[in-house]
Design an enzyme around this catalytic site. Sequence first.
Site, short mmCIF file in Angstrom:
data_model
loop_
_atom_site.label_atom_id
_atom_site.label_comp_id
_atom_site.label_asym_id
_atom_site.label_seq_id
_atom_site.Cartn_x
_atom_site.Cartn_y
_atom_site.Cartn_z
N CYS A 8 0.87 -1.19 0.00
CA CYS A 8 0.00 0.00 0.00
C CYS A 8 0.90 1.23 0.00
CB CYS A 8 -0.98 -0.02 1.17
SG CYS A 8 -0.20 -0.02 2.81
N ASN A 11 2.34 1.39 4.31
CA ASN A 11 2.63 0.11 5.00
C ASN A 11 2.34 0.20 6.50
OD1 ASN A 11 5.47 -2.15 5.51
ND2 ASN A 11 3.36 -2.67 5.08
N ARG A 14 -3.34 -0.61 5.37
CA ARG A 14 -3.95 -1.66 4.55
C ARG A 14 -3.07 -2.88 4.36
NH1 ARG A 14 -5.12 2.29 -0.26
NH2 ARG A 14 -3.22 3.12 0.67
P1 4NP Z 1 -1.74 2.80 4.10
O1 4NP Z 1 -2.33 4.18 4.66
O2 4NP Z 1 -1.20 3.11 2.71
O3 4NP Z 1 -2.92 1.91 4.06
O4 4NP Z 1 -0.67 2.37 5.07
C1 4NP Z 1 -1.56 5.35 4.71
C2 4NP Z 1 -0.74 5.58 5.78
C3 4NP Z 1 0.00 6.77 5.85
C4 4NP Z 1 -0.10 7.69 4.84
C5 4NP Z 1 -0.91 7.45 3.75
C6 4NP Z 1 -1.64 6.27 3.69
N1 4NP Z 1 0.62 8.90 4.92
O5 4NP Z 1 0.46 9.75 4.03
O6 4NP Z 1 1.42 9.08 5.86
#
Ligand code: 4NP
Length: 157
Positions: A8, A11, A14
């Site tokens: 994702c 990390n 999701r």
């Molecule tokens: P993930 O969610 O891709 O599902 O882990 C996110 C976690 C952090 C960020 C974006 C999406 N961020 O911009 O820090």
Amino acid sequence: MVNVLFVCLGNICRSPTAEGVFKALVQREGLSDHITVDSAGVGAWHIGSPPDSRAQAAARQRGIDLSKQRARQAVAHDFERFDYVIAMDSQNYGDLTRMCPKGGDDRLFKFLAFAPQLGINDVPDPYYGGDSGFDGVFDMIEAAAAGLLDDIRANHL
Ligand code: 4NP
């Protein structure tokens, strides 16, 4: 051995959830000696961090412990190590396409392609939403995990 990598953006939400859910399924099915599971992020912001506390809480409610996971960034070499490189959404898929060595994109998948019954393309990013987003994401991940295991059984085991 079949090696599976979930990817994702960060990390921390999701793909760690997908790693936890799929590992539990693999264990339950007695396939831990045949399938390895890992996760990574396209971005570098959260390298070394445990999963988001909301993702951990949603998973814990369903009996899955994400607390020992630590975020890492996806690298081109992952396309050599893993048979399945599985993007959570179209943006991750696009980023991975650009990172992928020539000829490696036959290993690249969108996770919800394994759950066509949902009629959804992307696992939505729950990071900026409320807690309920994490439960919805968990349900999608469970459905796609089952479809992924069917695909592995049909094509590799
Ligand atoms: P993930 O969610 O891709 O599902 O882990 C996110 C976690 C952090 C960020 C974006 C999406 N961020 O911009 O820090």
